[in-house]
Scaffold this motif. Structure first.
Motif, PDB file in Angstrom:
ATOM      1  N   THR A 156       0.854  -1.185   0.000  1.00 38.76           N
ATOM      2  CA  THR A 156       0.000   0.000   0.000  1.00 38.76           C
ATOM      3  C   THR A 156       0.889   1.233   0.000  1.00 38.76           C
ATOM      4  N   VAL A 157       0.698   2.097  -0.973  1.00 41.70           N
ATOM      5  CA  VAL A 157       1.531   3.291  -1.105  1.00 41.70           C
ATOM      6  C   VAL A 157       0.779   4.505  -0.569  1.00 41.70           C
ATOM      7  N   HIS A 158       1.439   5.282   0.281  1.00 42.10           N
ATOM      8  CA  HIS A 158       0.864   6.512   0.823  1.00 42.10           C
ATOM      9  C   HIS A 158       1.742   7.678   0.411  1.00 42.10           C
ATOM     10  N   TRP A 159       1.135   8.775   0.062  1.00 48.51           N
ATOM     11  CA  TRP A 159       1.871   9.981  -0.311  1.00 48.51           C
ATOM     12  C   TRP A 159       1.523  11.066   0.695  1.00 48.51           C
ATOM     13  N   GLY A 160       2.528  11.563   1.383  1.00 51.58           N
ATOM     14  CA  GLY A 160       2.239  12.560   2.401  1.00 51.58           C
ATOM     15  C   GLY A 160       3.499  13.116   3.014  1.00 51.58           C
ATOM     16  N   ASP A 161       3.349  13.806   4.117  1.00 48.49           N
ATOM     17  CA  ASP A 161       4.440  14.467   4.814  1.00 48.49           C
ATOM     18  C   ASP A 161       5.136  13.458   5.718  1.00 48.49           C
ATOM     19  N   ALA A 162       6.421  13.263   5.512  1.00 42.22           N
ATOM     20  CA  ALA A 162       7.160  12.268   6.293  1.00 42.22           C
ATOM     21  C   ALA A 162       7.270  12.660   7.766  1.00 42.22           C
ATOM     22  N   THR A 163       7.026  13.940   8.096  1.00 38.54           N
ATOM     23  CA  THR A 163       7.105  14.371   9.497  1.00 38.54           C
ATOM     24  C   THR A 163       5.807  14.098  10.247  1.00 38.54           C
ATOM     25  N   LYS A 164       4.771  13.707   9.528  1.00 39.45           N
ATOM     26  CA  LYS A 164       3.468  13.446  10.141  1.00 39.45           C
ATOM     27  C   LYS A 164       2.893  12.154   9.554  1.00 39.45           C
TER      28      LYS A 164
END
Length: 211
Positions: A156-164
């Protein structure tokens, strides 16, 4: 090469890649010196060699399909062979230079850019030496072997902010992040040098990935 072009019968993709090189890209420099199409990144000998490997991939696909009738198997093997072609493209061009420290040819896109060079190194692709097809194929085969041993669970791939990260604590053993290059590395433009050859090798075999 001229004889091969005369025999080439693909109405959509010429033997020598004529796809344009982007005019404005942070990673490309050679286009300022007349490199306006990807075919110009290769001399006639290199173009003929790469086109021969493209043809060999087609022939391997047809032979496997004829022998086993398993289209998925034939597609997979053609894809694996194209991994070698993709790497060979980067060290079989007029933008590939000699690396003194490693005593071998350095790939054209080393350093995340494609600069203009005033001299280039050239390897015989059928010599069996480092930089040749058999040497690269051995490297690709080992990569495929290692990847085939990885877990088979769906990803499952998620795209987002690595700090959150939207996950509970202790959900992973490790989190790997890629630096935020933004547009300082033109991955898409640089990969076009390989894409034009992969299109010729796999366009008819895996058409869903080469619109």
């Amino acid at each position: 090469l001229a004889k091969a072009e005369m025999k080439h019968d693909d109405p959509f993709l010429p033997l020598v890649p004529d796809e344009p090189v982007p005019e404005r890209s942070s990673g490309l420099r050679a286009n300022r010196y007349g490199l306006d199409s990807w075919g110009k990144a290769f001399n006639a000998r290199q173009t003929l060699a790469l086109s021969a490997f493209v043809r060999a991939i087609h022939e391997a696909y047809d032979a496997i399909l004829l022998e086993s009738g398993d289209k998925a198997e034939a597609q997979a093997i053609a894809l694996y062979l194209s991994l070698s072609l993709s790497r060979l493209v980067l060290i079989t061009s007029e933008l590939s230079v000699w690396h003194n420290g490693r005593n071998t040819i350095q790939r054209a896109t080393a350093g995340h850019k494609l600069p203009m060079v005033w001299d280039y190194a050239e390897m015989n692709p059928i010599s069996g030496l480092p930089g040749s097809w058999t040497n690269i194929a051995a490297w690709a085969l080992e990569s495929v072997r290692q990847l085939s041993q990885s877990p088979q669970e769906p990803v499952t791939v998620h795209w987002g902010d690595a700090t959150k990260l939207p996950f509970d604590d202790d959900s992973f053993d490790a989190v790997l992040t890629d630096p935020p290059y933004y547009d300082s590395v033109s991955y898409s433009d640089l990969s076009d040098m390989q894409y034009v050859w992969l299109h010729r090798a796999l366009g008819d075999i895996l058409p869903e990935y080469f619109p």
